[in-house]
Design an enzyme around this catalytic site. Sequence first.
Site, PDB file in Angstrom:
ATOM      1  N   SER A   1      27.490  39.173  44.668  1.00  0.00           N
ATOM      2  CA  SER A   1      28.102  40.466  45.489  1.00  0.00           C
ATOM      3  C   SER A   1      27.234  41.390  46.079  1.00  0.00           C
ATOM      4  O   SER A   1      26.740  42.056  44.901  1.00  0.00           O
ATOM      5  CB  SER A   1      28.938  40.970  44.333  1.00  0.00           C
ATOM      6  OG  SER A   1      29.589  42.276  44.956  1.00  0.00           O
TER       7      SER A   1
ATOM      8  N   HIS B   1      29.430  37.231  48.716  1.00  0.00           N
ATOM      9  CA  HIS B   1      30.576  37.864  48.340  1.00  0.00           C
ATOM     10  C   HIS B   1      30.359  39.418  48.882  1.00  0.00           C
ATOM     11  O   HIS B   1      29.324  40.294  48.502  1.00  0.00           O
ATOM     12  CB  HIS B   1      31.012  37.886  47.006  1.00  0.00           C
ATOM     13  CG  HIS B   1      31.968  38.840  46.466  1.00  0.00           C
ATOM     14  ND1 HIS B   1      33.286  37.979  46.580  1.00  0.00           N
ATOM     15  CD2 HIS B   1      32.226  39.976  45.908  1.00  0.00           C
ATOM     16  CE1 HIS B   1      34.312  38.718  46.220  1.00  0.00           C
ATOM     17  NE2 HIS B   1      33.699  39.806  45.556  1.00  0.00           N
TER      18      HIS B   1
ATOM     19  N   ASP C   1      32.308  43.132  49.328  1.00  0.00           N
ATOM     20  CA  ASP C   1      33.394  43.911  48.835  1.00  0.00           C
ATOM     21  C   ASP C   1      33.668  45.185  49.780  1.00  0.00           C
ATOM     22  O   ASP C   1      32.840  45.976  49.955  1.00  0.00           O
ATOM     23  CB  ASP C   1      32.964  44.473  47.613  1.00  0.00           C
ATOM     24  CG  ASP C   1      33.045  43.379  46.334  1.00  0.00           C
ATOM     25  OD1 ASP C   1      34.128  42.654  46.167  1.00  0.00           O
ATOM     26  OD2 ASP C   1      31.789  43.092  45.696  1.00  0.00           O
TER      27      ASP C   1
ATOM     28  N   MET D   1      35.943  48.355  50.423  1.00  0.00           N
ATOM     29  CA  MET D   1      36.772  49.236  49.603  1.00  0.00           C
ATOM     30  C   MET D   1      37.359  50.488  50.393  1.00  0.00           C
ATOM     31  O   MET D   1      36.456  51.005  51.102  1.00  0.00           O
ATOM     32  CB  MET D   1      36.033  49.680  48.387  1.00  0.00           C
ATOM     33  CG  MET D   1      35.533  48.812  47.344  1.00  0.00           C
ATOM     34  SD  MET D   1      34.559  49.439  46.038  1.00  0.00           S
ATOM     35  CE  MET D   1      34.222  48.066  44.932  1.00  0.00           C
TER      36      MET D   1
ATOM     37  N   HIS E   1      35.960  40.398  50.264  1.00  0.00           N
ATOM     38  CA  HIS E   1      37.122  40.681  49.410  1.00  0.00           C
ATOM     39  C   HIS E   1      37.755  41.974  49.840  1.00  0.00           C
ATOM     40  O   HIS E   1      36.941  42.992  49.533  1.00  0.00           O
ATOM     41  CB  HIS E   1      36.323  40.526  48.089  1.00  0.00           C
ATOM     42  CG  HIS E   1      37.173  41.077  46.608  1.00  0.00           C
ATOM     43  ND1 HIS E   1      36.698  41.311  45.736  1.00  0.00           N
ATOM     44  CD2 HIS E   1      38.600  41.376  46.834  1.00  0.00           C
ATOM     45  CE1 HIS E   1      37.799  41.920  44.917  1.00  0.00           C
ATOM     46  NE2 HIS E   1      38.682  41.794  45.307  1.00  0.00           N
TER      47      HIS E   1
ATOM     48  N   MET F   1      39.337  45.075  49.097  1.00  0.00           N
ATOM     49  CA  MET F   1      40.316  46.056  48.201  1.00  0.00           C
ATOM     50  C   MET F   1      40.762  47.212  49.100  1.00  0.00           C
ATOM     51  O   MET F   1      40.116  48.546  49.072  1.00  0.00           O
ATOM     52  CB  MET F   1      39.133  46.268  47.102  1.00  0.00           C
ATOM     53  CG  MET F   1      38.908  45.314  46.237  1.00  0.00           C
ATOM     54  SD  MET F   1      37.344  45.548  45.340  1.00  0.00           S
ATOM     55  CE  MET F   1      36.058  44.905  46.260  1.00  0.00           C
TER      56      MET F   1
ATOM     57  N   MET G   1      40.468  38.956  39.155  1.00  0.00           N
ATOM     58  CA  MET G   1      39.772  39.862  38.869  1.00  0.00           C
ATOM     59  C   MET G   1      39.605  39.951  37.414  1.00  0.00           C
ATOM     60  O   MET G   1      40.506  39.722  36.370  1.00  0.00           O
ATOM     61  CB  MET G   1      40.200  41.407  39.258  1.00  0.00           C
ATOM     62  CG  MET G   1      40.222  41.672  40.651  1.00  0.00           C
ATOM     63  SD  MET G   1      38.464  41.753  41.573  1.00  0.00           S
ATOM     64  CE  MET G   1      37.555  42.657  40.583  1.00  0.00           C
TER      65      MET G   1
ATOM     66  N   GLY H   1      37.006  48.108  41.883  1.00  0.00           N
ATOM     67  CA  GLY H   1      36.216  49.209  42.290  1.00  0.00           C
ATOM     68  C   GLY H   1      34.972  49.692  42.137  1.00  0.00           C
ATOM     69  O   GLY H   1      34.415  50.229  42.800  1.00  0.00           O
ATOM     70  N   PHE H   2      34.414  48.793  41.160  1.00  0.00           N
ATOM     71  CA  PHE H   2      32.839  49.419  40.750  1.00  0.00           C
ATOM     72  C   PHE H   2      32.194  47.887  40.294  1.00  0.00           C
ATOM     73  O   PHE H   2      32.846  47.103  39.537  1.00  0.00           O
ATOM     74  CB  PHE H   2      32.850  50.247  39.633  1.00  0.00           C
ATOM     75  CG  PHE H   2      33.523  51.611  40.095  1.00  0.00           C
ATOM     76  CD1 PHE H   2      32.959  52.356  41.015  1.00  0.00           C
ATOM     77  CD2 PHE H   2      34.843  51.831  39.599  1.00  0.00           C
ATOM     78  CE1 PHE H   2      33.657  53.680  41.270  1.00  0.00           C
ATOM     79  CE2 PHE H   2      35.536  52.941  40.201  1.00  0.00           C
ATOM     80  CZ  PHE H   2      34.914  53.812  40.855  1.00  0.00           C
TER      81      PHE H   2
ATOM     82  N   ASP I   1      35.751  37.509  39.447  1.00  0.00           N
ATOM     83  CA  ASP I   1      35.057  38.579  39.874  1.00  0.00           C
ATOM     84  C   ASP I   1      34.990  39.724  39.034  1.00  0.00           C
ATOM     85  O   ASP I   1      36.135  40.355  38.678  1.00  0.00           O
ATOM     86  CB  ASP I   1      35.552  38.886  41.412  1.00  0.00           C
ATOM     87  CG  ASP I   1      34.902  40.121  42.008  1.00  0.00           C
ATOM     88  OD1 ASP I   1      33.591  40.243  41.612  1.00  0.00           O
ATOM     89  OD2 ASP I   1      35.375  40.358  43.150  1.00  0.00           O
TER      90      ASP I   1
ATOM     91  N   GLY J   1      27.443  40.363  40.697  1.00  0.00           N
ATOM     92  CA  GLY J   1      26.786  41.679  41.492  1.00  0.00           C
ATOM     93  C   GLY J   1      25.579  42.227  40.757  1.00  0.00           C
ATOM     94  O   GLY J   1      24.426  41.766  40.920  1.00  0.00           O
ATOM     95  N   SER J   2      26.000  42.891  39.505  1.00  0.00           N
ATOM     96  CA  SER J   2      24.804  43.490  38.953  1.00  0.00           C
ATOM     97  C   SER J   2      23.842  42.444  38.131  1.00  0.00           C
ATOM     98  O   SER J   2      22.957  42.772  37.784  1.00  0.00           O
ATOM     99  CB  SER J   2      25.203  44.521  37.852  1.00  0.00           C
ATOM    100  OG  SER J   2      26.284  44.014  37.060  1.00  0.00           O
TER     101      SER J   2
HETATM  102  C1  DX5 Z   1      34.394  45.235  41.819  1.00  0.00           C
HETATM  103  C2  DX5 Z   1      33.927  43.938  42.805  1.00  0.00           C
HETATM  104  C3  DX5 Z   1      32.818  43.138  42.407  1.00  0.00           C
HETATM  105  C4  DX5 Z   1      31.563  43.787  41.982  1.00  0.00           C
HETATM  106  C5  DX5 Z   1      31.263  42.789  40.755  1.00  0.00           C
HETATM  107  O1  DX5 Z   1      35.484  45.793  42.266  1.00  0.00           O
HETATM  108  O2  DX5 Z   1      35.125  43.315  43.582  1.00  0.00           O
HETATM  109  O3  DX5 Z   1      32.589  42.085  43.417  1.00  0.00           O
HETATM  110  O4  DX5 Z   1      30.441  43.508  42.982  1.00  0.00           O
HETATM  111  O5  DX5 Z   1      30.365  43.369  40.290  1.00  0.00           O
HETATM  112  P1  DX5 Z   1      29.696  42.693  38.657  1.00  0.00           P
HETATM  113  O6  DX5 Z   1      29.320  41.385  39.135  1.00  0.00           O
HETATM  114  O7  DX5 Z   1      28.427  43.841  38.427  1.00  0.00           O
HETATM  115  O8  DX5 Z   1      30.622  43.147  37.661  1.00  0.00           O
HETATM  116 ZN    ZN Z   2      34.821  41.401  44.820  1.00  0.00          ZN
END
Ligand code: DX5
Ligand code: ZN
Length: 224
Positions: A8, A33, A35, A37, A66, A68, A137, A142-143, A175, A197-198
């Site tokens: 992500s 991926h 995102d 938002m 994705h 959101m 999810m 959101g983060f 996710d 992501g992280s």
């Molecule tokens: C959160 C996003 C995710 C996010 C996941 O709302 O939809 O795709 O980037 O991040 P990690 O893998 O760090 O939880």
């Molecule tokens: Zn996502």
Amino acid sequence: MHYELAPSILSADFAKLGEEIQAVEAAGARYLHIDVMDGMFVPSISFGFPVIKSIRRNSSSIFDVHLMVEQPERYIEETAKSGADIITIHAEACTHLDRAIEWIHQTGKKAGIALNPSTSLHVLDYILDKVDMVLLMTVNPGFGNQKYIDYCTEKISSLRHMIEERGLDVDIEVDGGIKEETIHAALDAGANILVAGSAVFGAATGENAGKYIKLLKDYQEKNS
Ligand code: DX5
Ligand code: ZN
């Protein structure tokens, strides 16, 4: 079953986004991926179509977008034109879900439905056979870098059961909070596309991606 890592880019360093994407691709990632938002459906605002378009020019990965956003049907056409391969919309954000899935398919793209952790799988009862992917999810959206919500593991199992019972070929993407400590729970429950992501982006992006891709390859070999 195919297993994929979907890095992500929300956690990437946007000052060197191109390099970050190249690093995950060089490590063997096939999915990216992305995102989007809107600051309404989720509290935060990320990025939009100009960013997707510019990375599309430099990447041949599968763009897993994705959305959101509230009333995502307003943006299906533009998401498709920007270069998405899979367009995922939230059931909670869309009143006419059946029609929106049709619209996604009319653009020639794959359709995904995303569900927040607390949303029941029942919203899929009548549409599961129309979608290509369900995104569960495993954090509240959101983060990035939030903690995996444990009750979601059971939800992944129930969805995999529903898909198998109906003899369908639907991917389950998870996710949120996917890391070394949580990835096995999600895989064993039946997820096959793992967003991270992280856990991937940071000081050693390529190395991290490579580690998870190897883990998924080994898992696939063991379970085929
Ligand atoms: C959160 C996003 C995710 C996010 C996941 O709302 O939809 O795709 O980037 O991040 P990690 O893998 O760090 O939880
Ligand atoms: Zn996502």
